[in-house]
Design an enzyme around this catalytic site. Structure first.
Site, PDB file in Angstrom:
ATOM      1  CD  GLN A 568      27.257  43.406  63.406  1.00  0.00           C
ATOM      2  OE1 GLN A 568      26.339  42.714  62.999  1.00  0.00           O
ATOM      3  NE2 GLN A 568      27.132  44.184  64.459  1.00  0.00           N
ATOM      4  N   GLY A 572      32.110  47.763  62.387  1.00  0.00           N
ATOM      5  CA  GLY A 572      30.752  48.066  61.992  1.00  0.00           C
ATOM      6  C   GLY A 572      30.217  46.986  61.067  1.00  0.00           C
ATOM      7  CB  VAL A 574      30.426  44.559  55.148  1.00  0.00           C
ATOM      8  CG1 VAL A 574      30.646  44.572  53.636  1.00  0.00           C
ATOM      9  CG2 VAL A 574      31.722  44.904  55.868  1.00  0.00           C
ATOM     10  CE  LYS A 588      36.152  48.229  57.280  1.00  0.00           C
ATOM     11  NZ  LYS A 588      37.597  47.912  57.093  1.00  0.00           N
ATOM     12  CG  ASP A 685      43.750  42.547  61.789  1.00  0.00           C
ATOM     13  OD1 ASP A 685      43.958  41.522  62.471  1.00  0.00           O
ATOM     14  OD2 ASP A 685      42.647  43.107  61.738  1.00  0.00           O
TER      15      ASP A 685
END
Length: 878
Positions: A568, A572, A574, A588, A685
């Protein structure tokens, strides 16, 4: 008495001893390591002791004994004037000598008794003693017994045994027995008279020169080409030599500085290269311990080895990636496509981007009516079983293939001067084909006449035997095309009305803007019959991403039950799932309350569907129904890296070899994004939770929701919407919104130090009040205590040299100023080669410390989550 007077005899004896003393002293000094510039040869009566070296006449190479751990000793050759020792040949790589630095274990190199090979013997004080035990002996290629053999180290790096006074009479040479490096003018291939096969074999690791798992060999059968193998399993193929280059290496071009040679006759088959000016260019071809074939060049200005070329570099370099009659193309998505006139053998697997089963003909062949389709820019298929005739013309080759019902394809054997020679594939599947936009060559594939009617690229369509059918084909194709245009126009009008109707009806239930975005995803991103008109798709590429039904995803995940939840984040949850056909998937599911909205979802689809690399997670499809936005990925058995790395109980399974493999894998994946993918991608990221591990602990970079694309000539960009994760963001990005490939390099450096230490950068605390993990690593490095950073849970099986090298690379990546950080190609090089010199790191960037109020975000409650939106306000003095 006729004898010599006693006083005269005494003086003569004294003079003889004095003369003998000076002569032996001179010879000893000549072999002393402090004076070796003129010593490149030993004779049959001399030996080379463990503390002595030979140096080639122009001071290019050295030969001597060396050790990487002061326990195991080897005889090797290395560059003399390269600051970081770079070994190019190791004699006794699988039979190391032990503790030869003690007087009782002294050893020496000398010429063998037959004069055609070398031996390492236990040196008991007499180098000429026939009774000295032999510790190692080289192979020999001739049975000749020279009268006055000498061993000489040449400026080419070749150690030879020849007849004294005759430089052409070579009885043995190290070039015939290469290890992991091919030097200029050395031959890779076969001496067909003696049966000698000269090929490269990797080191076991960067600190262990023994025989590794990888080999690079030339196969002379059929149409000769080179194969890279891992434990005798082919992983990469160069393609056959076409007179200019290897068919699968389009970058390979002779220049004024390097010439490439390929010899193929009844006596020998080999590949070699020649450097025209060795004083201005130092180049070597190396097979490293991780299975990467690399051409390295020495850069004098920076005093480092530069990675000029390497293979395999992308998904299409993997052997048989798309199976029989499949064509791999990194410029298409998915990368695997069937040859025209063929269809996937397993459509379901093909739709999930698994193309190894290949393709099968749509129509059965008929030898009398078959024709040939021209395919341009191709890497020729595996040619081990191909037939080659150098005397044929291409037209004669066409006739021969057409008359042979077993012939499946043909091409030119030599394209250096037009099209000459003939190569035919008979009774064999066409495997490992690839298409290049720039490079490759024409090949001609046999197709049924009915299938040829759909295509214009016919081979030799001007031949008299094909003129009449071609006119009919043109008429037929024209008629069919007109009908298709009418049908497409009708479909377009109907589709447009349907979309407007859907948008109008759904806008009453939900905001028009969000529903319009959903439709854009359906129509512009997912559908294979539509184009993506965003800036990322300026080349009008079709995405062809499989679209899953919500019911099937719900069924696969047990209706998104908590038992199936495996993760998570800010986006949201997974879930783990199992499709009906037995394929495990990761689902996902974008939360309705997530800060990551439609833009991130579209971004993920746009980018990852185009990216194909072993160290990038594979997107299998997506689902957009009602309010759901779902992505379906390949399932990673070991989950995310942070799940294991930062857990005290689980981290013990990450021993040092596994951690090092993960570091190298992530580095290769990032290099692909920055340099070798179709687009230059900035991930923005990269962090431990976005690195997934499969069943074999192979790392795969995931989550491209924040990624951005650069043009090839673009250096950096700026944004007022900073995204990323605290602790991983570079200073210039976090403070000023500036991002570039160096931003990802910074994140990689943080991740690397986390993998080594087992500690998070964000939330790090120590007794010395360091700001974060970076400052802790920096202080340990400056104090010479870098090994204290290593996570104790890795156990005792590790190379301290390898660990320190990784720490060094990590600190180079996290330097405060972006211009000081290396690019990923240099990072990969530094990680994979212990001989590459590295600059001293400067202060790391310490922005974003413990003050959680530096930036505000709704996701600050979770230190591992992604910052979805941070506005950067630029302050100016009044």
């Amino acid at each position: 008495m006729g004898g010599i007077p006693v006083h005269l005899h005494y003086r003569t004896t004294t003079f003889s001893r004095t003369l003998f003393f000076f002569l032996t002293s001179f010879l000893f000094l000549s072999f002393s390591p402090t004076k070796t510039s003129s010593v490149d040869t030993i004779t049959a009566s001399q030996s080379l002791a463990a503390d002595q070296i030979l140096v080639s006449s122009n001071d290019v190479f050295k030969l001597g004994f060396f050790s990487l751990d002061n326990i195991s000793w080897y005889l090797g050759i290395w560059y003399k004037n390269i600051p970081e020792t770079t070994y190019v040949w190791v004699a006794n790589r699988d039979t190391p000598l032990k503790n030869i630095n003690s007087s009782s274990s002294a050893v020496a190199l000398r010429i063998g008794d037959r004069g055609n090979h070398l031996v390492i013997v236990r040196d008991g004080g007499g180098s000429n003693s026939a009774a000295a035990p032999v510790l190692w002996s080289s192979n020999w290629t001739t049975a000749a017994n020279p009268t006055s053999p000498v061993a000489q180290l040449l400026d080419s790096g070749n150690l030879v045994i020849r007849e004294a006074g005759n430089k052409q009479s070579i009885f043995w040479q190290s070039f015939d027995f290469p290890t992991d490096t091919l030097l200029p003018d050395a031959k890779l291939g076969w001496d067909l008279k003696s049966g000698l096969n000269k090929y490269l074999t990797s080191w076991k690791s960067i600190t262990d020169p023994s025989t590794g798992d990888y080999t690079f060999k030339l196969n002379y059968r059929g149409f000769p080409e080179c194969f890279l193998e891992s434990r005798e399993e082919v992983t990469y193929r160069s393609g056959p030599w076409n007179g200019i280059r290897f068919s699968g290496v389009p970058e390979m071009k002779s220049t004024q500085r390097i010439d490439f040679t390929f010899m193929f006759n009844n006596h020998e088959v080999y590949y070699a290269y020649h450097v025209n000016n060795t004083r201005s260019l130092i180049s070597r071809l190396t097979l490293n311990s991780t299975g990467s074939l690399q051409r390295m060049t020495w850069i004098e200005d920076t005093q480092t080895w530069s990675l000029f070329w390497y293979a395999p570099k992308d998904q299409c370099d993997s052997y048989r990636e798309c199976g029989p009659y499949g064509i791999c193309d990194t410029n298409s998505s998915p990368v695997c496509n069937c040859t025209l006139g063929f269809t996937p053998k397993n459509p379901q697997a093909w739709g999930l981007r698994e193309g190894s089963e290949g393709c099968v003909p749509q129509t059965a062949l008929d030898c009398t009516t078959d024709g040939f389709l021209t395919m341009k820019g191709m890497k020729l298929p595996d040619s081990t079983s191909a037939y080659v005739d150098k005397t044929m013309t291409l037209k004669e080759c066409h006739v021969a293939c057409k008359s042979n019902c077993s012939c499946t394809a043909f091409s030119s054997a030599n394209i250096s001067n037009g099209a000459a020679g003939c190569v035919m594939w008979t009774d064999s599947l066409l495997v490992d084909m690839r298409h290049y936009v720039d490079g490759g060559q024409d090949m001609y594939v046999r197709l049924a006449a009915s299938d040829l009617a759909n295509y214009e690229e016919l081979a030799f369509a001007d031949d008299s035997e094909e003129k009449s059918p071609s006119l009919a084909l043109v008429a037929g194709v024209s008629a069919v095309s007109g009908i298709l245009l009418l049908v497409l126009a009708a479909c377009f009008i109907w589709k447009r009305k349907r979309i407007r109707s859907m948008l109008g009806g759904q806008a009453q239930k939900k905001g028009t803007q969000e529903r319009t975005q959903d439709m854009l995803i359906n129509e512009a991103v997912v559908s294979s019959n539509k184009r993506d008109h965003s800036c990322e798709s300026s080349n009008n590429d079709e995405l062809d991403l499989p679209l899953f039904h919500l019911n099937s995803i719900a069924q696969a995940t047990n209706n998104f039950s908590d038992e199936n939840k495996i993760g998570q984040g800010g986006f949201g949850c997974v879930y783990k799932g199992m499709l009906e056909e037995g394929l495990e998937i990761a689902v996902k599911r974008l939360s309705k309350n997530s800060g990551q909205g439609m833009e991130e979802f579209k971004n993920e689809v746009r980018f990852i569907v185009r990216l194909q690399h072993v160290n990038l997670v594979r997107l299998l499809g997506c689902c957009i129904e009602m309010d759901e936005k779902i992505l379906i990925y390949e399932f990673m058995e070991h989950g995310s890296l942070d799940f294991i790395l930062f857990d005290k109980l689980r981290s013990s399974i990450l021993n040092w070899p596994r951690r090092f493999d993960i570091i190298c894998g992530v580095a290769r994946g990032l290099l692909y994004l920055h340099q070798d993918s179709r687009f230059r991608i900035i991930h923005r990221d990269l962090k431990a939770s976005n690195v997934l591990l499969d069943g074999e602990m192979c790392p795969k970079i995931s989550d491209f929701g924040m990624a951005r694309m650069f043009s090839r000539d673009q250096v950096d960009a700026s944004t007022r919407r900073v995204v990323g994760t605290y602790g991983y963001m570079s200073p210039e990005y976090a403070m000023d919104g500036l991002f570039s490939v160096k931003s990802d390099v910074f994140s990689f450096g943080v991740l690397l130090l986390e993998i080594i230490s087992g500690k998070k950068n964000r939330g790090f605390y120590s007794t010395n009040n360091e700001l974060n993990l970076l400052s802790h690593a920096w202080n340990l490095w400056k104090e010479g205590n870098g090994m204290e950073l290593l996570d104790p849970s890795v156990g005792v099986s590790y190379s301290s040299q390898e660990v320190l090298r990784c720490i060094h690379v990590g600190l180079l990546c996290v330097q405060e100023h972006a211009e000081d950080r290396p690019v990923m190609s240099n990072v990969v090089l530094m990680l994979g080669s212990e001989t590459t010199s590295m600059p001293h790191p400067r202060n790391p960037g310490f922005c974003l410390g413990r003050n959680n109020d530096t930036y505000s975000s709704s996701s600050m409650h979770d230190e591992s989550c992604t910052v979805n939106q941070v506005t950067v306000t630029l302050l100016h003095g009044r």
